[in-house]
Design an enzyme around this catalytic site. Sequence first.
Site, PDB file in Angstrom:
ATOM      1  N   LYS A  15       0.847  -1.201   0.000  1.00  0.00           N
ATOM      2  CA  LYS A  15       0.000   0.000   0.000  1.00  0.00           C
ATOM      3  C   LYS A  15       0.879   1.246   0.000  1.00  0.00           C
ATOM      4  O   LYS A  15       1.856   1.303   0.751  1.00  0.00           O
ATOM      5  CB  LYS A  15      -0.852  -0.013   1.277  1.00  0.00           C
ATOM      6  CG  LYS A  15      -2.063   0.880   1.256  1.00  0.00           C
ATOM      7  CD  LYS A  15      -3.233   0.186   0.606  1.00  0.00           C
ATOM      8  CE  LYS A  15      -4.576   0.802   0.916  1.00  0.00           C
ATOM      9  NZ  LYS A  15      -5.644   0.101   0.146  1.00  0.00           N
ATOM     10  N   THR A  75      -4.534  -5.047   1.491  1.00  0.00           N
ATOM     11  CA  THR A  75      -3.705  -3.848   1.658  1.00  0.00           C
ATOM     12  C   THR A  75      -4.452  -2.823   2.519  1.00  0.00           C
ATOM     13  O   THR A  75      -3.838  -2.019   3.207  1.00  0.00           O
ATOM     14  CB  THR A  75      -3.300  -3.240   0.302  1.00  0.00           C
ATOM     15  OG1 THR A  75      -4.456  -2.802  -0.388  1.00  0.00           O
ATOM     16  CG2 THR A  75      -2.534  -4.245  -0.543  1.00  0.00           C
ATOM     17  N   ASP A  76      -5.776  -2.895   2.526  1.00  0.00           N
ATOM     18  CA  ASP A  76      -6.550  -2.015   3.413  1.00  0.00           C
ATOM     19  C   ASP A  76      -6.256  -2.350   4.879  1.00  0.00           C
ATOM     20  O   ASP A  76      -6.138  -1.448   5.720  1.00  0.00           O
ATOM     21  CB  ASP A  76      -8.045  -2.177   3.109  1.00  0.00           C
ATOM     22  CG  ASP A  76      -8.879  -1.154   3.861  1.00  0.00           C
ATOM     23  OD1 ASP A  76      -8.708   0.044   3.581  1.00  0.00           O
ATOM     24  OD2 ASP A  76      -9.650  -1.551   4.751  1.00  0.00           O
ATOM     25  N   PHE A 185      32.205  27.821 -12.882  1.00  0.00           N
ATOM     26  CA  PHE A 185      32.299  26.584 -13.661  1.00  0.00           C
ATOM     27  C   PHE A 185      33.140  26.900 -14.885  1.00  0.00           C
ATOM     28  O   PHE A 185      32.699  27.605 -15.792  1.00  0.00           O
ATOM     29  CB  PHE A 185      30.914  26.052 -14.050  1.00  0.00           C
ATOM     30  CG  PHE A 185      30.973  24.724 -14.751  1.00  0.00           C
ATOM     31  CD1 PHE A 185      31.525  23.609 -14.120  1.00  0.00           C
ATOM     32  CD2 PHE A 185      30.504  24.583 -16.051  1.00  0.00           C
ATOM     33  CE1 PHE A 185      31.588  22.386 -14.770  1.00  0.00           C
ATOM     34  CE2 PHE A 185      30.565  23.359 -16.709  1.00  0.00           C
ATOM     35  CZ  PHE A 185      31.110  22.258 -16.057  1.00  0.00           C
ATOM     36  N   ILE A 250      29.378  21.702  -9.167  1.00  0.00           N
ATOM     37  CA  ILE A 250      28.502  20.986  -8.228  1.00  0.00           C
ATOM     38  C   ILE A 250      29.187  19.689  -7.803  1.00  0.00           C
ATOM     39  O   ILE A 250      29.076  19.267  -6.639  1.00  0.00           O
ATOM     40  CB  ILE A 250      27.128  20.703  -8.868  1.00  0.00           C
ATOM     41  CG1 ILE A 250      26.439  22.021  -9.224  1.00  0.00           C
ATOM     42  CG2 ILE A 250      26.242  19.886  -7.942  1.00  0.00           C
ATOM     43  CD1 ILE A 250      25.164  21.857 -10.037  1.00  0.00           C
ATOM     44  N   GLN A 251      29.918  19.062  -8.728  1.00  0.00           N
ATOM     45  CA  GLN A 251      30.607  17.804  -8.408  1.00  0.00           C
ATOM     46  C   GLN A 251      31.504  17.985  -7.174  1.00  0.00           C
ATOM     47  O   GLN A 251      31.477  17.169  -6.241  1.00  0.00           O
ATOM     48  CB  GLN A 251      31.483  17.359  -9.603  1.00  0.00           C
ATOM     49  CG  GLN A 251      30.733  16.746 -10.770  1.00  0.00           C
ATOM     50  CD  GLN A 251      30.244  17.757 -11.812  1.00  0.00           C
ATOM     51  OE1 GLN A 251      29.984  18.919 -11.501  1.00  0.00           O
ATOM     52  NE2 GLN A 251      30.092  17.305 -13.039  1.00  0.00           N
TER      53      GLN A 251
HETATM   54  O1  LIG Z   1      28.583  22.388 -11.708  1.00  0.00           O
HETATM   55  C1  LIG Z   1      28.425  22.054 -12.894  1.00  0.00           C
HETATM   56  N1  LIG Z   1      28.846  20.841 -13.325  1.00  0.00           N
HETATM   57  C2  LIG Z   1      28.706  20.413 -14.617  1.00  0.00           C
HETATM   58  O2  LIG Z   1      29.109  19.273 -14.970  1.00  0.00           O
HETATM   59  C3  LIG Z   1      28.084  21.308 -15.519  1.00  0.00           C
HETATM   60  N2  LIG Z   1      27.783  21.226 -16.849  1.00  0.00           N
HETATM   61  C4  LIG Z   1      27.181  22.406 -17.196  1.00  0.00           C
HETATM   62  O3  LIG Z   1      26.740  22.669 -18.350  1.00  0.00           O
HETATM   63  N3  LIG Z   1      27.093  23.236 -16.119  1.00  0.00           N
HETATM   64  C5  LIG Z   1      27.652  22.574 -15.058  1.00  0.00           C
HETATM   65  N4  LIG Z   1      27.830  22.932 -13.755  1.00  0.00           N
END
Ligand SMILES: O=c1[nH]c(=O)c2[nH]c(=O)[nH]c2[nH]1
Length: 327
Positions: A15, A75-76, A185, A250-251
Site C-alpha cells: 500500500k 492492503t486495506d 564553472f 557541483i561535483q
Molecule cells: O557544476 C556544474 N557541473 C557540470 O558538470 C556542468 N555542466 C554544465 O553545463 N554546467 C555545469 N555545472
Amino acid sequence: MTRDQLGSRTMYYGKGDVWVFRSYAKPLTGITVIPESPFRGRENVLFGMNIKIAVKGEEFLTSFTEGDNSLVVATDSMKNFILRHAAHYTGATMEGFLEYASRRFIETYPQMTGVRMNATQVPFENVQIGSPDGNIPSDLVFKYSHNESAGAIVEVERSGENIEITYAQSSVKNLRLIKVKGSGFAGFVRDEYTTLPETYDRPLFIFLDIHWKYKNPADGLDDTRNSYVDAEQIRDIAATVFHENNSPSIQYLIYLIGLRILKNFSQLEEISFESNNRTWETIVETVDEGPGSVFTEPRPPYGFQGFSMTQEDLAAYENKPQEAGSV
Ligand SMILES: O=c1[nH]c(=O)c2[nH]c(=O)[nH]c2[nH]1
C-alpha cells in the site's frame, strides 16, 4: 524488494500513501550537537509520515497464479495495521517507527518473509506567536512546510526464528539551495559542441537529495543509543559548506559536503548524493543602481550528478597534503 528466495521472479504487494499523523510522540533528545547546525532535538508534538509498504513471501504465489486469497492480507488491513501501531510506538524517529511496524508485520503474519517500508516525513514547523515575552514558537499551532523533508527506508526479513534488518537508509529530500554569488564553472572540455561560456562568479541553484547509512544500523533505528543523525543536521551541513566554499562545480561541492558529514558523524558509513543543476538564467547582469542582477527560471534540460562516499574517502582526504585547509 530483493529477489533472493524467489528465483528470478518479482513478487510483492502493498500500500502506498499511508498518511500517518501522530500527536505527542516521544521528543527526540540526546543527539550530537554540531557547529554547523542549531538542531538540538525535536518536540514531536506532531509527527507526520507518508508511508509505502511492500511485503513479500513465496506463499503469496497462488494469489497471483490461482486467485487464491486465503493468505492475502488486504492492503486495506495493512493501512489499518500501520495506523494502529502508530499509537503503540514509543520511539522518537521515523526510522524507528518503520523498523517497529515492519517487525510487527513479520511477527503477526507467518506468510510474510520480507517487509520494506519507505517513508517521507510530513514537515510541520512551529508558527511564531506574540506573547508578553516577545515572539515565541506556539506549542499548539503548526504550519505545513513545503520545504525539504526527511526520508527513510527500512527492510526486514525473516531468518528462521529471527528477524533481520537487511536494508536501512535515511535521507533529506528535495533540498533547494541558491547561492547568489561565489560559484564558478570553468576549465571543462571545449570542442565543436561547446557553447557554454566559462563562469567564475555564477549564481548557483541546486536541488539536492542526500542519503546516509550507519555503520551499525541500530544507531539510526534506536534513538536511545544517542547516535541518531537528524535530516535537519545534514541539511545544515550542506548549507554551511555551500556558504563557506567558492565551488568550481557541483561535483566538487557535493564531495566537500560529504567530507564534512563524514567528519562530523563517524557513526555513518556511507553518504550518497543526487544533485540537479537549476541555475537561473541571467537576464540583466547589472541593475541600474548596482549591485544586483535579474534572473529567470532556467529552461530544460537540466544537468545532474550522482556520487557516493564512505569513511575511506575522508581518511584519504585527511592523509593527503592539503593546500586549501581541511574540511
Ligand atoms: O557544476 C556544474 N557541473 C557540470 O558538470 C556542468 N555542466 C554544465 O553545463 N554546467 C555545469 N555545472
